[in-house]
Design an enzyme around this catalytic site. Sequence first.
Site, short mmCIF file in Angstrom:
data_model
loop_
_atom_site.label_atom_id
_atom_site.label_comp_id
_atom_site.label_asym_id
_atom_site.label_seq_id
_atom_site.Cartn_x
_atom_site.Cartn_y
_atom_site.Cartn_z
N CYS A 84 0.84 -1.20 0.00
CA CYS A 84 0.00 0.00 0.00
C CYS A 84 0.88 1.26 0.00
CB CYS A 84 -0.98 -0.04 1.18
SG CYS A 84 -2.33 1.13 1.02
N HIS A 187 -3.51 -5.65 1.18
CA HIS A 187 -2.77 -5.83 2.43
C HIS A 187 -2.64 -7.28 2.87
CE1 HIS A 187 -2.49 -1.56 3.73
NE2 HIS A 187 -3.48 -1.43 2.87
N GLU A 189 -0.72 -8.46 5.01
CA GLU A 189 -0.47 -8.56 6.46
C GLU A 189 -1.78 -8.58 7.26
OE1 GLU A 189 -0.53 -5.89 4.82
OE2 GLU A 189 -0.85 -4.08 6.04
#
Lengths: 215, 75
Positions: A84, A187, A189
């Site tokens: 991002c 994302h 994560e």
Amino acid sequence: MRLGVVTFPGTCDDVDARLAVAKVAEPVALWHGDADLQGVDGVVVPGGFSYGDYLRAGAIARFSPVMASVIAFANAGGPVLGICNGFQILCEAGLLPGALLPNKDLRFVCRQVDLEVQTTATPFTSTCEVGQHLSIPAKHQTGCFFGHVAPEQVVLRYAEGHNFNGSQDDIAGVVNAQGNVMGLMPHPEHAVDLLTGGSADGLRLFEGMARVAVA
Amino acid sequence: MRARVLIRPKAGILDPQGVAVERALPALGFGGVANVHVGRLVELDVEDEGQLDDMCRKLLANPLIEDYEIQTVSA
């Protein structure tokens, strides 16, 4: 094996990135003002709004002391993953081709997206299969990819119907020509645990990164 | 030396802000508006105007997606 996670003023996804890294390696917190990478084997540049996104997303962060070291580390072949805002920073730093423009509808969008793996010839996707779909959250307002990029450098595309931001050729993630630096807008994560991520598909990218960082 | 840097999206680059403004103006009764683009204005005092171009290329604009125009302003 140790993977560093950079924190800039305005970064907000560094904690999740360290939690994701902890599933595959030892996470090491790196601070924007400190050029010392502490001997890490790979670097994650996480998402957020570094330096308030002033001027352009990532434009100021690329000149921070830590980024001088990250650029040298990447140029020496070290694995670097930008997520991002991290992707935006790596583009501004010239480590990745292209730039991120405002989403086509100008809105901040937060949703789960399906990504299609285009190549497994990168460390990050070496744990995936070509054509495999990864379900990963995306949340951004400046994620419309634009740039001249070789077909083999396109790692992830938004699956049909999932390109909400207007990215050129549905591009969601790219690597540099050497293949050791990757950036993506969604994302991974946030998708490393079924309890909170909607899927654990994001873990694949961290596993792949750790696999190569060891080598 | 007072300088003004105008930064615009390059021709052909998606400019959703310009499109949004272009669509909003007729809704307010302003007709005959076309080719609207939204950019940025940076004003600065500089001692060496010879550095302005370098400043633009390295930080103020992203030459991949933006054009810039430097204007010097007499005080």
